[in-house]
Design an enzyme around this catalytic site. Structure first.
Site, PDB file in Angstrom:
ATOM      1  N   CYS A 101       0.813  -1.226   0.000  1.00  0.00           N
ATOM      2  CA  CYS A 101       0.000   0.000   0.000  1.00  0.00           C
ATOM      3  C   CYS A 101       0.846   1.275   0.000  1.00  0.00           C
ATOM      4  CB  CYS A 101      -1.002  -0.005   1.149  1.00  0.00           C
ATOM      5  SG  CYS A 101      -0.303   0.113   2.818  1.00  0.00           S
ATOM      6  N   HIS A 128      -2.877   1.258   6.834  1.00  0.00           N
ATOM      7  CA  HIS A 128      -3.096   1.165   5.386  1.00  0.00           C
ATOM      8  C   HIS A 128      -3.244   2.559   4.808  1.00  0.00           C
ATOM      9  CE1 HIS A 128      -4.150  -0.891   1.680  1.00  0.00           C
ATOM     10  NE2 HIS A 128      -5.246  -0.162   1.557  1.00  0.00           N
ATOM     11  N   HIS A 185      -5.549   1.710  -4.357  1.00  0.00           N
ATOM     12  CA  HIS A 185      -4.665   1.151  -3.344  1.00  0.00           C
ATOM     13  C   HIS A 185      -4.219  -0.244  -3.736  1.00  0.00           C
ATOM     14  CE1 HIS A 185      -7.775  -1.341  -0.903  1.00  0.00           C
ATOM     15  NE2 HIS A 185      -8.288  -1.081  -2.088  1.00  0.00           N
TER      16      HIS A 185
END
Length: 159
Positions: free
Chosen positions: A73, A123, A135
């Site tokens: 990520c 994240h 993402h």
């Protein structure tokens, strides 16, 4: 009937309408090739980073990878912003610490969306508009566009 209900008929009869007329009846108008106010306000480098991330659609997730063909990520956000001329640290938490923290109401395309739990950021994705982010989610997945699935998010703008 209100004036707004007559907008389509006014436009079809007149063929064109001036900005003043449209404003008077409660409409909006963009010139050809123009962008919305929110898009215009987004820094060019943020829009470029968003486009770079979108271009990586389908690239496989790999823990610790920062491109150009595999990403985790924060590796995706680091890579996208690097291509746009900005430097970010490596991890999602470090990236959150470096960005200017903003409210959800100030969110623009290209801003970063950070997911957190217990005060820890775990994240990150790049805001694409419409409640969605680009993402690289997890092992076995690929870079993709997803809806923001949690209310436990922070927002950051790269400087």
């Amino acid at each position: 009937m209100t004036a707004q209900n007559h907008v389509p008929s006014l436009l079809s009869r007149a063929g064109t309408v001036s900005a003043l007329t449209l404003a008077a009846i409660g409409g909006t108008m963009l010139a050809p090739g123009a962008v919305s106010e929110a898009e215009a306000a987004a820094p060019a480098y943020a829009v470029k980073a968003l486009n770079v991330a979108a271009a990586k659609k389908g690239s496989p997730y790999k823990y610790g990878a920062a491109g150009p063909t595999r990403f985790d990520c924060s590796g995706l956000t680091l890579y996208a912003y690097k291509q746009a001329g900005k430097t970010l640290p490596r991890t999602a938490q470090q990236q959150y610490n470096k960005t200017r923290h903003i409210s959800g109401s100030a969110l623009l395309k290209g801003d970063l969306v950070f997911f957190h739990s217990g005060g820890r950021v775990y994240h990150v994705g790049i805001y694409a508009g419409g409640g969605k982010i680009w993402h690289s989610p997890k092992s076995g997945s690929v870079v993709k566009l997803d809806r923001i699935w949690s209310k436990s998010v922070y927002f950051g703008r790269v400087r």
